[in-house]
Design an enzyme around this catalytic site. Sequence first.
Site, short mmCIF file in Angstrom:
data_model
loop_
_atom_site.label_atom_id
_atom_site.label_comp_id
_atom_site.label_asym_id
_atom_site.label_seq_id
_atom_site.Cartn_x
_atom_site.Cartn_y
_atom_site.Cartn_z
N HIS A 91 -35.80 73.50 -1.29
CA HIS A 91 -36.39 72.41 -2.08
C HIS A 91 -35.26 71.51 -2.54
O HIS A 91 -34.22 72.00 -3.00
CB HIS A 91 -37.15 73.02 -3.25
CG HIS A 91 -37.87 72.05 -4.12
ND1 HIS A 91 -38.38 70.85 -3.67
CD2 HIS A 91 -38.18 72.10 -5.45
CE1 HIS A 91 -38.98 70.23 -4.67
NE2 HIS A 91 -38.86 70.97 -5.76
N ASP A 95 -32.95 69.85 -9.74
CA ASP A 95 -32.61 71.07 -10.47
C ASP A 95 -32.34 72.24 -9.52
O ASP A 95 -31.92 73.31 -9.97
CB ASP A 95 -33.69 71.44 -11.49
CG ASP A 95 -35.09 71.46 -10.92
OD1 ASP A 95 -35.31 70.88 -9.83
OD2 ASP A 95 -35.99 72.04 -11.55
N HIS A 158 -44.14 72.17 -4.92
CA HIS A 158 -44.98 71.05 -5.32
C HIS A 158 -44.44 69.70 -4.83
O HIS A 158 -44.90 68.63 -5.26
CB HIS A 158 -45.12 71.02 -6.86
CG HIS A 158 -43.81 70.77 -7.58
ND1 HIS A 158 -43.63 69.65 -8.37
CD2 HIS A 158 -42.66 71.45 -7.61
CE1 HIS A 158 -42.41 69.68 -8.89
NE2 HIS A 158 -41.81 70.75 -8.45
#
Length: 413
Positions: A91, A95, A158
Site C-alpha cells: 500500500h 503512513d 481501502h
Amino acid sequence: MAATLQHDKDPTMKPLEIKKDVFWVGAVDYVSRDFHGYSLSPQGTTYNAYVVKDQKNVLFDNVKDGFLPTLLCRLSQVLEPEKIDYIVCNHLEPDHAGCLPELVKLCKPEKIYCSPMGKRAMEAHFDITGWPVEVVKTGDSINIGSRDIHFVETRMLHWPDSMVSYIPQDKLLICNDAFGQNIASTERYADEVDRAVLEHAMTEYYHNIVLPFSPIVIKTLDLIAEMKLDIDMLAPDHGLIFRGDDVAWCLNKYREFAEQAWKKRAVIVYDTMWHSTEKMAYSVASGLESEGVPTRIMWLKADHHSSVMTELARSGAVIFGSPTHNNGLLPNVAKMLTYMKGLRPQNKIGGAFGSFGWSGECVKQLTEWIGDMGFEMPVEGVKVKHVPTHASYQECFDMGVAIAKALKEKCGE
C-alpha cells in the site's frame, strides 16, 4: 541522510520475532490523535513493517515520514538494511510508504514489488527513475528460498493500490490496512489486550475508513475462503497482530461489520443554539426508551464526527436534530451529514427534528439528507417554533416511539 544513519542498535527499540525469521520492525506513535486528517485516533496508532530473513531478505511496507530512525534501529538488529533484497509495497499511502525513497537509497533493493495501481501511486508520490519496480497481480508469486510469497490484490480496501502478501509456509497474511486498529501500546498481539478495547478500536477504524467498501470486504473474505488460504496469523499495518483462534474471530468480525445487520439501538445526533433542539432530543430519546430501544444522545460540539460513526456501528436508527440557521442547518450538523453520507452506511432508520425562529427549513433539509443516504423514515420530522411546549414534547416522544417500533420490526421483534 544523517538522520537516517542514526540507527545504532538501541536496546530499548527491540524488533519482535512473530514467526521464525519473520520480524515486526515498525514504529509506535503514542502521540497521534488525528488519523489521516479526518478521524480521531484516541489511543494513538502504529505503523507496522515486517522483515523476512531468507535466501532473499524482504521488507514489507515501511513507516510514516519521521519514524525512519525507529524502523532502521529495529531493522538493524535483525540484519543490516543494506542486506534487504526486496521491498514489497502492499500500500502506497504515506503512513506505510513515507520513507520509501530513503529506504531505496539506503538498501539498494534488487526489486520493489507493488500492484499495478501501486505503481501508479508510486509514480505520483515519488520520482522512481531507476527504481527496480516490478508489478504483481492476484495469482502472482515469488520464491525467496524456503518461502513463497503470494500476492492478492485487494483494490479499494481501502485504496485502489491495496494488496496483501501471503506466505503459506508461515501461514501468515501481511494485510496492510485490512484488519487494522488505531492502538499504540507495548503489546503487539490482539490476545494481549482487553477484548472490549480491541473490538472498540476495530469498530472505530472500520466504520471511519473501510465502511464505504463493505461490499468489497465481503467479496474479499469470500475470495480468501475460496482460495483456502491456511492462515494462523494476520499482520496488519496498524495496531495489533492476530494469531491462532483470533484469526477466525477477526475475519468473522469484519464480515459482521460489512454485512451491517439491523441492530436494536439508536443514536440521536444534534447541535443546538438556545437549547430548544437539545430539549427535543431528550424527548425523542424518551420515546425510544419507552419501547426498550437503548439510545445514546451525541452533541456535535462535544462528540467528534468519527465518534458518531463508531456509535452508528452499533445502531439501527440515527435521528438528526438541528435548528434552522441562515435558512439551513447548523455547520456541525451539515458537516456530520456530509461525512456520514460519504461513508455510505446501510440498513438504517432515520428521523429528523429541530427548532426555528423565522423560516424553519431545518427539518425539510434534514429529511432530504437522510433520504439521500437511503435511510428509511417511518415518521415525519418534528419542527418547533422557538421553544418546545408540552404538545411539541409529546410529538417528539411519539416520533421516538414510532422509530423504535419500526426498528424492532426490522430486528424481528
